[in-house]
Design an enzyme around this catalytic site. Structure first.
Site, mmCIF file in Angstrom:
data_model
loop_
_atom_site.group_PDB
_atom_site.id
_atom_site.type_symbol
_atom_site.label_atom_id
_atom_site.label_comp_id
_atom_site.label_asym_id
_atom_site.label_seq_id
_atom_site.Cartn_x
_atom_site.Cartn_y
_atom_site.Cartn_z
ATOM 1 N N CYS A 267 0.826 -1.198 0.000
ATOM 2 C CA CYS A 267 0.000 0.000 0.000
ATOM 3 C C CYS A 267 0.869 1.260 0.000
ATOM 4 C CB CYS A 267 -0.965 -0.034 1.191
ATOM 5 S SG CYS A 267 -2.366 1.110 1.001
ATOM 6 N N HIS A 359 -3.604 -4.909 0.139
ATOM 7 C CA HIS A 359 -3.375 -5.464 1.469
ATOM 8 C C HIS A 359 -3.425 -6.989 1.420
ATOM 9 C CE1 HIS A 359 -4.266 -1.694 4.036
ATOM 10 N NE2 HIS A 359 -4.203 -1.310 2.767
ATOM 11 N N GLU A 361 -2.727 -9.115 3.642
ATOM 12 C CA GLU A 361 -3.200 -9.739 4.884
ATOM 13 C C GLU A 361 -4.717 -9.836 4.893
ATOM 14 O OE1 GLU A 361 -4.201 -5.695 5.446
ATOM 15 O OE2 GLU A 361 -2.319 -6.548 4.733
#
Length: 389
Positions: A267, A359, A361
């Site tokens: 990001c 992202h 995750e």
């Protein structure tokens, strides 16, 4: 057993959302009462609102949820992505009147009140989204309580005098104040230096699960402080603000790359790698926010559905390998956004460094891109093997 928690604060107290172009949307107060100012943006996720509001990347932004019904699963103590709610304000259409989830221990509006987040409900969020898509993200304000009684011209004046996101550095507001260490939860590889520009808990957990002792540094960290832990690699997190206002972090990254440390950025970290390599960045009209953004991984040819939150992007050629303007060898765009052909990832070909704009995750899903943490682990191990040969 399902928890049934009433949202007791759902009232008909008036509130108004004011955009800098003069548009006004009248609704009901939601969360804390008062006044808040920020950049109004929309997020397209139908779920994961707790992860969204606790993502430090949303600092300085009034977040509008495009999904009409928000709050039905409440809030719990396990899913926050950081130590507090970071959104500057919150806009929903139909807040749930009842929380019905066995993990919930309070309602969303109660959590907003606890952290002093001013919100508004009961407005046509589709209309606001269409205006932002047409005119671009803009400054706005939510006014409730006594602030709702301010003259309309005064409310608009306050909105227009608020700082915009361009040129704004917010890293110091969201970063830790001292180093925090999370031990590896798998076979240990070594120390990892993470620069906290707004890092999320699930990112740290994913890195620890790959064998790293994760040292989370304040955004003010120096190269000497990072070298002191003898890291095997470095990582730049997500975060809020304009990458063009983060020269300090760019210079630090150039020193990290010059040391030959393997690097992974996500990001905001992707934008800062772009600048460290010598590319420019620019502000997108309304950004990418939500958990359903399609991205092409040029390495595998696969399309991933990704979780994103960014308002800026890297300006680099999409279809050719180019030399880094700052002398770090060859670089290629590794990932491309399929909605608008925005750069979604970079890969250095002559040094161990790569990044993605989204992202991986993805705490609230989807998890298509979670393999990138494995790719980072493999790059670090390969670099260690090469250095030891």
């Amino acid at each position: 057993m399902t928890a049934l928690i009433p949202s007791a604060r759902l009232t008909r107290d008036p509130a108004v959302l004011v955009l800098e172009d003069g548009t006004r949307y009248t609704g009901r107060a939601y969360g804390a009462r008062g006044e808040t100012l920020g950049e109004v943006v929309f997020a397209t996720g139908m779920t994961g609102y707790q992860e969204t509001i606790t993502d430090p990347s949303y600092a300085g932004q009034i977040v509008l949820q495009t999904a009409p019904h928000i709050g039905n699963t409440g809030v719990n103590d396990e899913d926050p992505e950081s130590r507090r709610i970071w959104v500057a304000g919150y806009v929903v259409r139909d807040p749930s009147r009842m929380v019905s989830n066995w993990r919930a221990n309070r309602s969303l509006d109660e959590a907003l009140v606890e952290d002093g987040i001013v919100g508004i409900s009961g407005i046509d969020t589709r209309a606001v989204t269409r205006r932002i898509r047409s005119s671009g993200s803009m400054r706005g304000g939510v006014f409730s309580g006594e602030a709702a009684n301010l003259d309309a011209e005064e409310q608009l004046r306050r909105v227009r005098e608020a700082p915009g996101m361009a040129g704004r550095n917010l890293s110091a507001e969201v970063s830790v104040s001292e180093v925090e260490v999370t031990p590896a939860t798998a076979e240990r590889i070594g120390n990892l230096a993470v620069l906290d520009l707004g890092v999320k808990k699930s990112t740290i957990d994913n890195l620890a699960a790959r064998g790293f002792d994760v040292h989370v540094f304040p955004q003010s960290a120096t190269i000497d402080e990072i070298r002191a832990i003898e890291p095997v690699a470095a990582f730049y997190s997500n975060g809020p603000g304009d990458p063009a206002a983060s020269d300090q972090h760019v210079e630090l990254l150039r020193e990290v790359l010059s040391d030959g440390l393997p690097f992974f950025g996500i990001c905001f970290g992707n934008q800062l790698l772009g600048r460290a390599l010598g590319f420019g960045t620019y502000k997108l009209p309304f950004g990418h926010r939500g958990i359903n953004q399609p991205v092409l991984d040029k390495t595998t040819g696969r399309v991933e559905i990704t979780s994103q939150n960014h308002g800026f992007a890297v300006d680099a050629p999409l279809d050719q390998v180019v030399d880094s303007p700052h002398g770090f060898g060859r670089v290629e765009v590794s990932h491309i956004g399929l909605n608008d052909n925005v750069v979604e990832g970079l890969r250095a070909l002559d040094i161990p460094a790569f990044s993605v704009q989204y992202h991986p995750e993805a705490a609230s899903g989807p998890h298509d891109a979670n393999y990138l943490f494995d790719r980072f682990r493999e790059m670090v191990l390969a670099t260690q093997e090469k250095n030891n040969a």
